[in-house]
Scaffold this motif. Sequence first.
Motif, PDB file in Angstrom:
ATOM      1  N   LYS A  26      -7.357  -8.280  -3.594  1.00  0.00           N
ATOM      2  CA  LYS A  26      -8.017  -7.209  -5.038  1.00  0.00           C
ATOM      3  C   LYS A  26      -8.014  -5.960  -4.367  1.00  0.00           C
ATOM      4  CE  LYS A  26     -11.207  -7.037  -8.584  1.00  0.00           C
ATOM      5  NZ  LYS A  26     -13.198  -7.621  -8.862  1.00  0.00           N
ATOM      6  N   TYR A  27      -8.738  -5.344  -3.023  1.00  0.00           N
ATOM      7  CA  TYR A  27      -8.230  -4.397  -2.461  1.00  0.00           C
ATOM      8  C   TYR A  27      -7.339  -3.886  -2.949  1.00  0.00           C
ATOM      9  CZ  TYR A  27      -9.537  -0.008   0.204  1.00  0.00           C
ATOM     10  OH  TYR A  27      -9.319   1.538   0.520  1.00  0.00           O
ATOM     11  N   ASN A  28      -6.669  -4.755  -1.856  1.00  0.00           N
ATOM     12  CA  ASN A  28      -4.545  -4.677  -1.736  1.00  0.00           C
ATOM     13  C   ASN A  28      -3.799  -3.898  -3.154  1.00  0.00           C
ATOM     14  OD1 ASN A  28      -2.367  -4.429   0.491  1.00  0.00           O
ATOM     15  ND2 ASN A  28      -2.185  -6.202  -0.677  1.00  0.00           N
ATOM     16  N   LEU A  29      -4.444  -4.736  -3.806  1.00  0.00           N
ATOM     17  CA  LEU A  29      -3.237  -4.635  -5.099  1.00  0.00           C
ATOM     18  C   LEU A  29      -4.018  -3.294  -5.384  1.00  0.00           C
ATOM     19  CD1 LEU A  29      -1.581  -6.407  -7.490  1.00  0.00           C
ATOM     20  CD2 LEU A  29      -3.441  -6.984  -8.177  1.00  0.00           C
ATOM     21  N   LYS A  30      -4.738  -3.410  -5.857  1.00  0.00           N
ATOM     22  CA  LYS A  30      -5.534  -1.629  -6.174  1.00  0.00           C
ATOM     23  C   LYS A  30      -4.402  -0.666  -5.048  1.00  0.00           C
ATOM     24  CE  LYS A  30     -10.355  -3.092  -7.636  1.00  0.00           C
ATOM     25  NZ  LYS A  30     -11.542  -3.250  -8.251  1.00  0.00           N
ATOM     26  N   LEU A  31      -5.259  -1.070  -3.924  1.00  0.00           N
ATOM     27  CA  LEU A  31      -3.867  -0.088  -3.861  1.00  0.00           C
ATOM     28  C   LEU A  31      -2.642   0.525  -3.658  1.00  0.00           C
ATOM     29  CD1 LEU A  31      -5.508   0.271   0.562  1.00  0.00           C
ATOM     30  CD2 LEU A  31      -5.648   1.525  -0.982  1.00  0.00           C
ATOM     31  N   TYR A  32      -1.927  -0.493  -3.977  1.00  0.00           N
ATOM     32  CA  TYR A  32      -0.917  -1.182  -4.474  1.00  0.00           C
ATOM     33  C   TYR A  32      -0.201   0.218  -6.019  1.00  0.00           C
ATOM     34  CZ  TYR A  32       3.769  -2.621  -3.549  1.00  0.00           C
ATOM     35  OH  TYR A  32       5.271  -2.784  -3.281  1.00  0.00           O
ATOM     36  N   GLN A  33      -1.039  -0.289  -6.465  1.00  0.00           N
ATOM     37  CA  GLN A  33      -1.149  -0.191  -7.910  1.00  0.00           C
ATOM     38  C   GLN A  33      -1.453   1.836  -7.775  1.00  0.00           C
ATOM     39  OE1 GLN A  33      -4.290  -2.719  -9.632  1.00  0.00           O
ATOM     40  NE2 GLN A  33      -2.920  -1.927 -11.617  1.00  0.00           N
ATOM     41  N   LEU A  34      -2.321   2.180  -7.509  1.00  0.00           N
ATOM     42  CA  LEU A  34      -2.734   3.487  -7.106  1.00  0.00           C
ATOM     43  C   LEU A  34      -1.499   3.976  -6.129  1.00  0.00           C
ATOM     44  CD1 LEU A  34      -4.425   5.953  -7.389  1.00  0.00           C
ATOM     45  CD2 LEU A  34      -5.726   5.551  -4.899  1.00  0.00           C
ATOM     46  N   GLY A  35      -0.767   3.561  -5.171  1.00  0.00           N
ATOM     47  CA  GLY A  35       0.627   3.517  -4.493  1.00  0.00           C
ATOM     48  C   GLY A  35       1.847   3.963  -5.027  1.00  0.00           C
TER      49      GLY A  35
ATOM     50  N   ILE B 252       6.136  -7.205  -8.637  1.00  0.00           N
ATOM     51  CA  ILE B 252       4.881  -6.406  -7.803  1.00  0.00           C
ATOM     52  C   ILE B 252       4.142  -7.131  -6.899  1.00  0.00           C
ATOM     53  CG2 ILE B 252       3.435  -4.568  -8.393  1.00  0.00           C
ATOM     54  CD1 ILE B 252       6.294  -3.518  -8.118  1.00  0.00           C
ATOM     55  N   PHE B 253       3.387  -8.240  -7.303  1.00  0.00           N
ATOM     56  CA  PHE B 253       2.473  -8.686  -7.053  1.00  0.00           C
ATOM     57  C   PHE B 253       2.672  -8.815  -5.949  1.00  0.00           C
ATOM     58  CE2 PHE B 253       0.565  -9.014 -11.762  1.00  0.00           C
ATOM     59  CZ  PHE B 253      -0.977  -8.178 -11.237  1.00  0.00           C
ATOM     60  N   ILE B 254       3.847  -9.555  -5.906  1.00  0.00           N
ATOM     61  CA  ILE B 254       4.287 -10.569  -4.532  1.00  0.00           C
ATOM     62  C   ILE B 254       4.862  -9.784  -3.351  1.00  0.00           C
ATOM     63  CG2 ILE B 254       6.046 -11.749  -3.255  1.00  0.00           C
ATOM     64  CD1 ILE B 254       7.414 -12.660  -6.465  1.00  0.00           C
ATOM     65  N   SER B 255       5.203  -8.426  -4.505  1.00  0.00           N
ATOM     66  CA  SER B 255       5.348  -7.431  -2.656  1.00  0.00           C
ATOM     67  C   SER B 255       3.797  -6.577  -2.195  1.00  0.00           C
ATOM     68  CB  SER B 255       5.773  -6.184  -3.570  1.00  0.00           C
ATOM     69  OG  SER B 255       5.757  -4.975  -3.008  1.00  0.00           O
ATOM     70  N   SER B 256       2.726  -6.118  -3.212  1.00  0.00           N
ATOM     71  CA  SER B 256       1.189  -6.104  -2.525  1.00  0.00           C
ATOM     72  C   SER B 256       1.051  -7.459  -2.216  1.00  0.00           C
ATOM     73  CB  SER B 256       0.541  -6.731  -4.039  1.00  0.00           C
ATOM     74  OG  SER B 256      -0.800  -5.951  -3.485  1.00  0.00           O
ATOM     75  N   SER B 257       1.288  -8.939  -2.151  1.00  0.00           N
ATOM     76  CA  SER B 257       0.831  -9.627  -1.069  1.00  0.00           C
ATOM     77  C   SER B 257       1.473  -9.493   0.246  1.00  0.00           C
ATOM     78  CB  SER B 257       1.437 -11.246  -2.205  1.00  0.00           C
ATOM     79  OG  SER B 257       0.845 -12.413  -0.951  1.00  0.00           O
ATOM     80  N   ARG B 258       2.883  -9.258   0.045  1.00  0.00           N
ATOM     81  CA  ARG B 258       3.609  -8.775   1.542  1.00  0.00           C
ATOM     82  C   ARG B 258       3.518  -8.047   2.127  1.00  0.00           C
ATOM     83  NH1 ARG B 258       9.318  -6.127  -0.044  1.00  0.00           N
ATOM     84  NH2 ARG B 258       8.006  -5.089   0.321  1.00  0.00           N
ATOM     85  N   LEU B 259       2.398  -7.293   1.377  1.00  0.00           N
ATOM     86  CA  LEU B 259       2.121  -5.704   1.804  1.00  0.00           C
ATOM     87  C   LEU B 259       0.956  -6.369   2.833  1.00  0.00           C
ATOM     88  CD1 LEU B 259       1.635  -3.004   3.191  1.00  0.00           C
ATOM     89  CD2 LEU B 259       0.598  -2.261   1.002  1.00  0.00           C
ATOM     90  N   LEU B 260       0.385  -7.642   1.993  1.00  0.00           N
ATOM     91  CA  LEU B 260      -1.384  -7.942   2.821  1.00  0.00           C
ATOM     92  C   LEU B 260      -1.238  -8.738   4.107  1.00  0.00           C
ATOM     93  CD1 LEU B 260      -4.609  -8.273   2.152  1.00  0.00           C
ATOM     94  CD2 LEU B 260      -4.434 -10.106   1.363  1.00  0.00           C
ATOM     95  N   THR B 261      -0.100  -9.162   4.095  1.00  0.00           N
ATOM     96  CA  THR B 261       0.833 -10.164   5.077  1.00  0.00           C
ATOM     97  C   THR B 261       1.115  -9.471   6.853  1.00  0.00           C
ATOM     98  OG1 THR B 261       1.833 -11.590   3.433  1.00  0.00           O
ATOM     99  CG2 THR B 261       2.326 -11.623   5.690  1.00  0.00           C
ATOM    100  N   PHE B 262       1.421  -8.079   6.042  1.00  0.00           N
ATOM    101  CA  PHE B 262       1.767  -7.093   7.156  1.00  0.00           C
ATOM    102  C   PHE B 262       0.933  -7.055   8.067  1.00  0.00           C
ATOM    103  CE2 PHE B 262       6.467  -7.382   5.650  1.00  0.00           C
ATOM    104  CZ  PHE B 262       6.956  -7.336   7.320  1.00  0.00           C
TER     105      PHE B 262
ATOM    106  N   VAL C  93       5.074  -0.001 -14.849  1.00  0.00           N
ATOM    107  CA  VAL C  93       3.830  -1.153 -14.379  1.00  0.00           C
ATOM    108  C   VAL C  93       3.350   0.685 -13.619  1.00  0.00           C
ATOM    109  CG1 VAL C  93       3.816  -2.595 -12.538  1.00  0.00           C
ATOM    110  CG2 VAL C  93       5.512  -2.718 -14.315  1.00  0.00           C
ATOM    111  N   ALA C  94       3.806   1.542 -12.929  1.00  0.00           N
ATOM    112  CA  ALA C  94       3.686   2.416 -12.109  1.00  0.00           C
ATOM    113  C   ALA C  94       1.962   3.008 -12.673  1.00  0.00           C
ATOM    114  CB  ALA C  94       5.193   3.085 -11.360  1.00  0.00           C
ATOM    115  N   LEU C  95       2.272   2.556 -14.721  1.00  0.00           N
ATOM    116  CA  LEU C  95       0.640   4.366 -15.185  1.00  0.00           C
ATOM    117  C   LEU C  95       0.180   3.389 -14.797  1.00  0.00           C
ATOM    118  CD1 LEU C  95       3.312   4.996 -17.993  1.00  0.00           C
ATOM    119  CD2 LEU C  95       1.945   6.934 -15.771  1.00  0.00           C
ATOM    120  N   SER C  96      -0.062   2.420 -14.061  1.00  0.00           N
ATOM    121  CA  SER C  96      -0.879   1.050 -14.589  1.00  0.00           C
ATOM    122  C   SER C  96      -1.978   1.401 -13.035  1.00  0.00           C
ATOM    123  CB  SER C  96      -0.993  -0.653 -14.286  1.00  0.00           C
ATOM    124  OG  SER C  96      -0.589  -0.701 -12.748  1.00  0.00           O
TER     125      SER C  96
END
Length: 313
Positions: free
Chosen positions: A88-97, A67-77, A280-283
């Motif tokens: 940090k903000y991207n990871l928070k958005l990813y967790q919420l998503g 999930i951390f890597i997936s969040s980083s991949r989205l950040l690349t796009f 993990v999603a419940l975080s």
Amino acid sequence: MIKIGKINFYGQKKGLKILKNILKIVVTVGALYWVFSKVSLKDLKEAVINSNPIYLFLALLAYSISIFISSSRLLTFLRAIGLDVSEKYNLKLYQLGLFYNLILPGGVGGDGYKIFFLRKRFSIKGRKLFTALFLDRLSGLWALCLIIAALITYMPQLGIPNYLTIILFILGSILYYFIVTKFFKEYKATFLKAHLKAIGVQSMQVIAAILILYALGFNGKFSPYLFLFLASSLVSIIPFSVGGLGMRELVIMWGAGIFHVDSHNAVLITLLFYIISAMVALSGIYFIFNPKAIGEDKLPSVEEVEQSQKLEE
């Protein structure tokens, strides 16, 4: 008259969405009922109780890393289209998503909320964000197909020549690269980086599946189980059921008969993987009760996000 027409249009659209969600629930319940009529719930329960908690924890850790890597991949796009989004903000958005995808699998979903917040913060067109998120998902699909192709070469029972699998994947990858770099040129510079991350995501999820098998005490040939696990993940992308639940297990049961593998182990892989992914999603629930952590006074309702999408249209 025009207003009435618009109201009727949106009313029909909402009605179709409700009907679609009801059908998804029916398919999910039907698929799960069929699966559990073929396997013993008692045996499944005993297998989970007797599973090794250390390996299950390691599987949870492997999935979390994915999930951390997936969040980083989205950040690349996102950065490829000029968005100066912090990690940090991207990871928070990813967790919420992830959380919204869990509780709203048939509704707006996590991607809708990501687009809403990013549009609000960066004043960028929703369609541009939608394209970035779509290509992010597409890169994951490519990586999934890569690992499936690799597994096929270790499974002679499928009767598919190795050279054919390799050639088809290479040709498909070339075509995929050409389409992305031709029609989405802003992503060309980050293509390799994003797709290496995509391989990392899928690899960690395969490792999670292997660790689940170890937790169940399995010590046989892994390739048929991993192939079925990935094939079920591929099928779950198609929105036939709620969050892919039921369809994964249906594919697993179908494949277990073909490859002559233990149907209980096969089903348990997907069920335990689903439970791990849900944990993990419940975080992301943290941001529901503490929206200021994501820079908001309050989170938008589903209706607000949907209205935002309509305005973009």
